[in-house]
Scaffold this motif. Sequence first.
Motif, PDB file in Angstrom:
ATOM      1  N   LYS A   1       0.828  -1.214   0.000  1.00 25.18           N
ATOM      2  CA  LYS A   1       0.000   0.000   0.000  1.00 25.18           C
ATOM      3  C   LYS A   1       0.861   1.261   0.000  1.00 25.18           C
ATOM      4  CE  LYS A   1      -3.585  -2.467   2.573  1.00 25.18           C
ATOM      5  NZ  LYS A   1      -4.317  -2.586   3.858  1.00 25.18           N
ATOM      6  N   GLY A   2       1.930   1.231  -0.806  1.00 28.63           N
ATOM      7  CA  GLY A   2       2.821   2.383  -0.909  1.00 28.63           C
ATOM      8  C   GLY A   2       3.890   2.451   0.162  1.00 28.63           C
ATOM      9  N   LYS A   3       3.883   1.504   1.098  1.00 29.28           N
ATOM     10  CA  LYS A   3       4.884   1.480   2.169  1.00 29.28           C
ATOM     11  C   LYS A   3       6.029   0.539   1.793  1.00 29.28           C
ATOM     12  CE  LYS A   3       1.415   2.195   5.797  1.00 29.28           C
ATOM     13  NZ  LYS A   3       0.806   1.603   7.016  1.00 29.28           N
ATOM     14  N   PRO A   4       7.175   0.652   2.469  1.00 23.78           N
ATOM     15  CA  PRO A   4       8.286  -0.259   2.174  1.00 23.78           C
ATOM     16  C   PRO A   4       7.933  -1.702   2.532  1.00 23.78           C
ATOM     17  CG  PRO A   4       9.036   1.636   3.458  1.00 23.78           C
ATOM     18  CD  PRO A   4       7.534   1.666   3.475  1.00 23.78           C
ATOM     19  N   THR A   5       8.425  -2.634   1.736  1.00 22.01           N
ATOM     20  CA  THR A   5       8.283  -4.051   2.065  1.00 22.01           C
ATOM     21  C   THR A   5       9.274  -4.398   3.173  1.00 22.01           C
ATOM     22  OG1 THR A   5       7.565  -4.620  -0.169  1.00 22.01           O
ATOM     23  CG2 THR A   5       8.509  -6.406   1.151  1.00 22.01           C
ATOM     24  N   VAL A   6       8.846  -5.248   4.102  1.00 19.32           N
ATOM     25  CA  VAL A   6       9.712  -5.708   5.188  1.00 19.32           C
ATOM     26  C   VAL A   6      10.373  -7.017   4.749  1.00 19.32           C
ATOM     27  CG1 VAL A   6       9.843  -6.399   7.613  1.00 19.32           C
ATOM     28  CG2 VAL A   6       8.177  -4.656   6.892  1.00 19.32           C
ATOM     29  N   ILE A   7      11.704  -7.029   4.724  1.00 15.53           N
ATOM     30  CA  ILE A   7      12.478  -8.214   4.339  1.00 15.53           C
ATOM     31  C   ILE A   7      13.046  -8.827   5.609  1.00 15.53           C
ATOM     32  CG2 ILE A   7      14.272  -9.134   2.835  1.00 15.53           C
ATOM     33  CD1 ILE A   7      12.123  -7.474   1.373  1.00 15.53           C
ATOM     34  N   MET A   8      12.756 -10.118   5.865  1.00 12.30           N
ATOM     35  CA  MET A   8      13.144 -10.731   7.136  1.00 12.30           C
ATOM     36  C   MET A   8      14.127 -11.881   6.912  1.00 12.30           C
ATOM     37  SD  MET A   8       9.450 -10.570   9.097  1.00 12.30           S
ATOM     38  CE  MET A   8      10.193 -10.306  10.707  1.00 12.30           C
ATOM     39  N   ASP A   9      15.224 -11.864   7.671  1.00 13.95           N
ATOM     40  CA  ASP A   9      16.288 -12.864   7.541  1.00 13.95           C
ATOM     41  C   ASP A   9      16.491 -13.551   8.895  1.00 13.95           C
ATOM     42  OD1 ASP A   9      18.199 -14.308   6.218  1.00 13.95           O
ATOM     43  OD2 ASP A   9      19.689 -12.719   6.151  1.00 13.95           O
ATOM     44  N   ALA A  10      16.380 -14.871   8.906  1.00 13.95           N
ATOM     45  CA  ALA A  10      16.434 -15.647  10.147  1.00 13.95           C
ATOM     46  C   ALA A  10      17.869 -15.853  10.637  1.00 13.95           C
ATOM     47  CB  ALA A  10      15.752 -16.996   9.945  1.00 13.95           C
ATOM     48  N   GLY A  11      18.003 -16.441  11.814  1.00 14.24           N
ATOM     49  CA  GLY A  11      19.310 -16.688  12.413  1.00 14.24           C
ATOM     50  C   GLY A  11      20.048 -17.850  11.770  1.00 14.24           C
ATOM     51  N   TYR A  12      21.265 -18.089  12.252  1.00 12.78           N
ATOM     52  CA  TYR A  12      22.123 -19.134  11.681  1.00 12.78           C
ATOM     53  C   TYR A  12      21.411 -20.494  11.670  1.00 12.78           C
ATOM     54  CZ  TYR A  12      25.764 -22.597  11.142  1.00 12.78           C
ATOM     55  OH  TYR A  12      26.498 -23.684  10.701  1.00 12.78           O
TER      56      TYR A  12
ATOM     57  N   VAL B   1       5.370  -8.295   3.499  1.00 12.63           N
ATOM     58  CA  VAL B   1       6.524  -8.902   4.164  1.00 12.63           C
ATOM     59  C   VAL B   1       7.061 -10.016   3.282  1.00 12.63           C
ATOM     60  CG1 VAL B   1       7.351 -10.073   6.242  1.00 12.63           C
ATOM     61  CG2 VAL B   1       5.467  -8.436   6.416  1.00 12.63           C
ATOM     62  N   LEU B   2       8.375 -10.023   3.097  1.00 10.69           N
ATOM     63  CA  LEU B   2       9.011 -11.105   2.365  1.00 10.69           C
ATOM     64  C   LEU B   2       9.883 -11.905   3.327  1.00 10.69           C
ATOM     65  CD1 LEU B   2       9.638 -12.025  -0.809  1.00 10.69           C
ATOM     66  CD2 LEU B   2      11.916 -11.405  -0.043  1.00 10.69           C
ATOM     67  N   ILE B   3       9.588 -13.202   3.443  1.00 14.21           N
ATOM     68  CA  ILE B   3      10.450 -14.111   4.193  1.00 14.21           C
ATOM     69  C   ILE B   3      11.042 -15.092   3.176  1.00 14.21           C
ATOM     70  CG2 ILE B   3       9.220 -13.885   6.387  1.00 14.21           C
ATOM     71  CD1 ILE B   3       7.753 -16.475   5.763  1.00 14.21           C
ATOM     72  N   TYR B   4      12.216 -15.619   3.482  1.00 15.11           N
ATOM     73  CA  TYR B   4      12.842 -16.516   2.515  1.00 15.11           C
ATOM     74  C   TYR B   4      13.791 -17.471   3.224  1.00 15.11           C
ATOM     75  CZ  TYR B   4      17.419 -14.172   2.631  1.00 15.11           C
ATOM     76  OH  TYR B   4      18.632 -13.697   3.027  1.00 15.11           O
ATOM     77  N   ASP B   5      14.176 -18.515   2.496  1.00 13.34           N
ATOM     78  CA  ASP B   5      15.147 -19.481   3.010  1.00 13.34           C
ATOM     79  C   ASP B   5      16.484 -19.228   2.322  1.00 13.34           C
ATOM     80  OD1 ASP B   5      12.990 -20.576   4.346  1.00 13.34           O
ATOM     81  OD2 ASP B   5      12.744 -22.252   2.955  1.00 13.34           O
ATOM     82  N   ARG B   6      17.520 -18.987   3.098  1.00  9.70           N
ATOM     83  CA  ARG B   6      18.838 -18.849   2.491  1.00  9.70           C
ATOM     84  C   ARG B   6      19.242 -20.162   1.825  1.00  9.70           C
ATOM     85  NH1 ARG B   6      19.699 -16.088   7.430  1.00  9.70           N
ATOM     86  NH2 ARG B   6      20.756 -17.907   8.310  1.00  9.70           N
ATOM     87  N   ALA B   7      20.169 -20.088   0.898  1.00  9.49           N
ATOM     88  CA  ALA B   7      20.597 -21.258   0.128  1.00  9.49           C
ATOM     89  C   ALA B   7      20.995 -22.410   1.042  1.00  9.49           C
ATOM     90  CB  ALA B   7      21.771 -20.890  -0.782  1.00  9.49           C
ATOM     91  N   GLY B   8      20.473 -23.601   0.739  1.00  8.74           N
ATOM     92  CA  GLY B   8      20.806 -24.801   1.510  1.00  8.74           C
ATOM     93  C   GLY B   8      19.947 -25.022   2.729  1.00  8.74           C
ATOM     94  N   LEU B   9      19.015 -24.103   2.993  1.00  7.07           N
ATOM     95  CA  LEU B   9      18.147 -24.214   4.166  1.00  7.07           C
ATOM     96  C   LEU B   9      16.689 -24.299   3.728  1.00  7.07           C
ATOM     97  CD1 LEU B   9      19.774 -21.514   6.475  1.00  7.07           C
ATOM     98  CD2 LEU B   9      20.081 -23.989   6.619  1.00  7.07           C
ATOM     99  N   GLY B  10      15.864 -24.922   4.571  1.00  9.24           N
ATOM    100  CA  GLY B  10      14.437 -24.985   4.286  1.00  9.24           C
ATOM    101  C   GLY B  10      14.170 -25.584   2.923  1.00  9.24           C
TER     102      GLY B  10
ATOM    103  N   PHE C   1      15.401 -20.791   9.067  1.00 11.26           N
ATOM    104  CA  PHE C   1      14.856 -20.332   7.792  1.00 11.26           C
ATOM    105  C   PHE C   1      13.492 -19.697   8.005  1.00 11.26           C
ATOM    106  CE2 PHE C   1      14.471 -24.852   8.444  1.00 11.26           C
ATOM    107  CZ  PHE C   1      13.166 -25.181   8.116  1.00 11.26           C
ATOM    108  N   SER C   2      12.728 -19.524   6.934  1.00 10.88           N
ATOM    109  CA  SER C   2      11.541 -18.683   6.958  1.00 10.88           C
ATOM    110  C   SER C   2      10.524 -19.040   8.031  1.00 10.88           C
ATOM    111  CB  SER C   2      10.855 -18.710   5.579  1.00 10.88           C
ATOM    112  OG  SER C   2      10.556 -20.039   5.174  1.00 10.88           O
ATOM    113  N   LYS C   3      10.426 -20.310   8.402  1.00 10.58           N
ATOM    114  CA  LYS C   3       9.447 -20.715   9.415  1.00 10.58           C
ATOM    115  C   LYS C   3       9.678 -20.012  10.755  1.00 10.58           C
ATOM    116  CE  LYS C   3      11.988 -24.660  11.306  1.00 10.58           C
ATOM    117  NZ  LYS C   3      12.395 -23.917  12.504  1.00 10.58           N
TER     118      LYS C   3
END
Length: 202
Positions: free
Chosen positions: A23-34, A54-63, A37-39
Amino acid sequence: MGKEMFIHISKCKLYAKLVGENKGKPTVIMDAGYGDFSKAWNSVLKEISMLSSVLIYDRAGLGRSEPSSNPRTSREMVKELKELLSEAKIKPPNILAGHSFGGVNMRMFATEYPNEVSGLVLIDSSPEDNRERFLPTMSQDFQQVYNKQFVYEGNYDEFMESLKQLKDTKQKLNVPLIVLSAGKKAHYSMGSQKLFWILFFS
């Protein structure tokens, strides 16, 4: 429910999920701990997505993401995230939120791409002086357990290289910052808890 995606980047395919409307606001990008992953964000995702997308994602090799042949250091992970955001057409500037090691990545991202960041949220983020100042305040038993955890995503040397990469930037960030801490932790020494506050709030 959100939109689930498998995004092709140069070395692998990453899983991501986009929830809510910006809605015109910045998207929130969330990065989990070592090793996580996204869960990790499931318990707060619904509430945050009521404010913006909100964008959540799994870093490479995770999830659900494929492994990458790139080194598992923060600088490489930031490059992969930059590719993911570009391919997913997530327009900057964005708000970055990182937990623990994810905080290292988000600080590195903000350093590499300062014009693409409108805010930074660090949640119990790992300090770059972790080995030199933080770990020595902990018991030997804690340090041994800590050092043995690096088997899920990169090894101990790659984790420490990530902290060095962040430290070597020596760049002050000019973005709004919020630091969240869990407060007192039974398995942390009093000295380490005081040091955490000195590192982030002084």
